[in-house]
Design a protein around this motif. Structure first.
Motif: not given
Length: 797
Positions: A604, A634, A636-638, A648-649, A652-653, A656, A671
């Motif tokens: 991320l 993918r 890492s996002w999960d 982190e979300i 990073t959004t 993405m 995704f």
């Protein structure tokens, strides 16, 4: 300095593993030995017949390759190929078969029949087919250099195989005291046109035959041998005795203990060619066949050993030494002595006895399953130093790391990718292996339009691992092939042999990996466990952060065939091994949580680092890195979603979103839609939790904003009221925490929504102006420029 075998090898003619799929051309035969003609049909055009010869020996070929091969300088090459194929189909319906990509033939060819006969040791019937050099008399000046080289190479290869058959037949006749016939065959072999220059071992065999039969060629061979440093001196009586004495026959061939194989050998033409080419090189004395457990190293080595024994390349024989049952390197000399048939006394150690016996022997010694006995490399080094005519073929899961070692790495068999057509899938080695083994479990099994998809899927799941393919095929006794594929989709633990006489280490894929695991140090086990969190491979710097792997540790894991490295420097491992090590990591929850956290944070963070470059001249490189790591991103996002890593979300959004904007098709593939992708995480966040507010608001506005972009590109059905509700909810949350960048995106999103809902221009521009005000307040020049561009674009709509 270690010498590693080059992967770039000249192709050699071999019996293809593919099978005919079209109707046979009964009564029509292609004659290529001693000329070029088609018997049983009134057709004599040389170029179409040359095409048939190429297909008959080389198997199915891509259309573009054939066009370039036969018409290298023509702008109408593909048109010419279509014309030739049409003419051949006019001769017979089964003459050539074509699909959208490949071309193949079902015609009987004498050269192919010759090779098949010689492979079966049917020497006399094979020799009867040889009527002269391959494509003799064909003018090649009108063709390109690549095709010309193929003809000359094939001509030499076939002549070499015929000479070896003649020489072997001569020795058989001499062993029965038929010296007159033996000399006729030997002289024919020695003078055979187009054959390559004889190897030293062949010169010794010719010399013995010529001396025994009184041929004037004996002197010629003796002089030729001087060029190789050979002193060929033998009396007539000695030569005759050597050829006809059962004891001498046993000494020449008798050191042969190759075990009978329960099943036939399939495919591996490239590996067979490569290993054989290396073994005949004078300076290749120690050749290691290295690969993971279950890839077929032993079968390959035994096939090579059998071929070299039949070819007479080792005057004193070929000896196979199985080491799988031994755990102490100190026992190796005694095990080798036993395989050689030597009797040991208590006064001399086994190593000295073996070294003295092999000192002048021209022999191939196959040491199988050496990985657990690497302490025995000292004995191997002594063999190479003190036995100048001895050659060693070693199979191991790891390199021996000796100076004289040459290495051939063996991986899984070729298997069809998901995009491969069914017509092409049947020709891959892995599919052919499954088909052959399946017929042992289910005699009526065949590759059809119904069974082939499941077979191809099985081969994909195991990445062409021969052991796994054979285990899967054995389950056809209990399940149809489609059910076997479904069982394997759920996991490979059921891949266990139903046959009782299979070695314990090959009873299951898990047993293979258990053995490899037992040979690792604690540090190597820890690193390999932690590396299991990676998806789709990884680079060294990522491995260092996530697992603490140093370069020496990674190198050792590569040497032990548990990792492999691409030419681009990217590491990966067999998917079944990855599954095995993930199970090992799951046994240690704390270690697993730490590895997943490091992996998630690393990738991320990589996404965030790449974001600025997505809108600069560095976009191409940034996208290359991003696309190369999609599987890890993918995962890492999960991880962030499952563990509610809100910081982190939130951070990073935006990156993405930028990726979705630039590469929509890859985003959808990996995704799903943005509503699904961002929404799946948003559903896990609580808007009443202050620590979740910024992340949730950021997700919501990017989710809705990108829905607008997707509508423009794909004209998807949309729920504008739902989107507006989500956007307003996101903006409200962002206003509560004062997150500037996402808030500007939120205001702009509401402006876009207002435009789509046909609100007044004043209300639409009001939202855009608020977005610009936030961006200007925080001096975000990139956001200002982007917002101005989007506002202008919307005003033009």
């Amino acid at each position: 300095m270690q010498r590693v075998a080059s992967q770039e090898r000249c192709s050699t003619v071999s019996i293809p593993s593919w099978t005919h799929s079209g109707p046979y051309t009964e009564g029509v035969q292609l004659r290529t030995l001693g000329g070029l003609r088609l018997e049983g049909a009134v057709f004599s055009q040389p170029k179409p017949l040359l095409l048939l010869a190429y297909l008959a020996l080389e198997g199915p070929q891509e259309r573009w390759h054939l066009a370039e091969l036969l018409w290298p300088s023509s702008v109408r090459a593909m048109g010419n190929l279509r014309t030739v194929l049409s003419r051949l189909r006019g001769v017979s319906s089964g003459m050539v078969e074509v699909d959208g990509v490949r071309v193949w033939t079902a015609v009987d060819c004498d050269a192919q029949a010759l090779l098949t006969a010689l492979e079966k040791d049917e020497l006399q019937s094979g020799l009867e087919l040889y009527r002269g050099p391959f494509l003799d008399g064909l003018s090649l000046r009108v063709y390109g250099s690549e095709l010309e080289e193929w003809v000359y190479h094939t001509r030499e290869y076939l002549a070499g195989r015929v000479r070896e058959a003649l020489l072997s037949l001569a020795e058989i006749q001499a062993s029965h005291r038929g010296f007159r016939q033996a000399i006729e065959q030997a002289e024919r072999a020695y003078l055979l046109a187009c054959a390559p220059a004889p190897e030293p071992q062949e010169l010794e065999r010719f010399h013995t035959l010529f001396v025994a039969g009184g041929s004037h060629h004996a002197k010629e061979v003796r002089e030729e041998g001087l060029g190789f440093g050979l002193s060929l001196v033998v009396s007539v009586a000695e030569a005759k005795e050597r050829l006809r004495s059962p004891q001498q026959e046993d000494e020449r061939n008798g050191l042969r203990n190759l075990p009978d194989q329960r099943t036939s050998f399939v495919g591996r033409a490239l590996e067979l060619s490569e290993v054989t080419e290396l073994l005949v090189q004078p300076d290749c004395r120690l050749l290691s066949v290295v690969g993971a457990g279950g890839v077929g190293k032993t079968r390959l080595a035994l096939k090579i050993a059998q071929q070299r024994l039949e070819a007479g390349g080792f005057a004193d024989g070929v000896v196979f030494v199985p080491l799988e049952a031994h755990t102490s390197a100190a026992t190796i000399p005694a095990v080798v002595a036993d395989a050689l048939g030597l009797t040991l006394s208590g006064q001399e150690d086994a190593s000295s006895v073996v070294l003295r016996f092999l000192a002048e022997k021209r022999l191939l010694l196959v040491l199988d399953n050496f990985e657990q006995l690497l302490g025995g490399t000292v004995f191997v080094r002594e063999l190479t130093r003190n036995c100048p005519r001895l050659k060693l073929l070693v199979t191991s899961r790891m390199k021996l790391n000796l100076e004289q070692e040459w290495i051939v790495t063996v991986e899984g068999m070729t298997f069809p990718e998901e995009s491969t057509t069914l017509e092409r899938a049947a020709y891959f080695d892995a599919v052919q292996l499954f088909s052959m083994r399946a017929r042992r479990a289910q005699p009526g099994f065949s590759l059809t339009a119904e069974t082939l998809p499941a077979v191809a899927r099985i081969c994909q799941l195991v990445h062409g691992m021969p052991l796994a393919i054979e285990l899967a095929a054995s389950w056809l006794r209990a399940l149809p092939v489609s059910e076997v594929a479904k069982e394997m989709e759920a996991g490979t633990d059921r891949l266990e042999s139903l046959t009782q006489d299979v070695p314990e280490r090959h009873r299951s894929v898990r047993a293979v990996f258990d053995h490899s695991w037992s040979l690792l140090s604690q540090r190597e086990k820890e690193v390999l466990r932690r590396l299991s969190v990676f998806r789709g491979g990884f680079r060294r710097e990522a491995a260092a952060v996530v697992s603490g792997a140093t370069l020496p540790v990674l190198a050792r894991l590569v040497d032990k065939s548990l990792l492999y490295m691409s030419l681009e420097g990217r590491y990966d491992r067999h998917p079944l091994l990855a599954q095995y090590t993930r199970e090992k990591l799951a046994e240690l929850p704390e270690e697993r949580a730490e590895a997943e956290q490091k992996h998630g944070s690393y990738y991320l963070g990589l996404v965030r680092d790449l974001e600025p470059d997505l809108w600069t001249l560095e976009r191409k490189e940034a996208l290359r890195v991003f696309l190369g790591e999609l599987a890890n991103i993918r995962a890492s996002w999960d991880w962030a979603a499952q563990n509610l890593e809100v910081d982190e979300i939130e951070k990073t959004t935006p990156a993405m979103y930028d990726f979705f904007t630039i590469r929509l098709s890859e985003g959808l593939e990996h995704f799903g839609t943005t509503l699904e992708f961002f929404g799946s995480i948003a559903n896990h966040l609580d808007e009443n939790n202050p620590s979740h507010a910024a992340a949730l608001g950021t997700l919501l506005v990017h989710q809705v904003f990108h829905a607008f972009m997707m509508h423009q590109d794909r004209n998807l059905d949309r729920d504008l009221e739902q989107e507006r509700s989500l956007a307003e909810r996101g903006v409200s949350l962002l206003e509560s925490v004062g997150e500037p960048r996402a808030l500007a995106k939120g205001y702009h999103t509401l402006g876009i929504q207002a435009g789509w809902a046909h609100f007044s221009d004043a209300e639409v521009m009001g939202w855009h102006e608020r977005a610009l005000a936030v961006a200007r307040k925080h001096q975000s020049t990139s956001d200002i420029g982007h917002l101005l561009w989007l506002v202008g674009w919307q005003l033009m709509m």
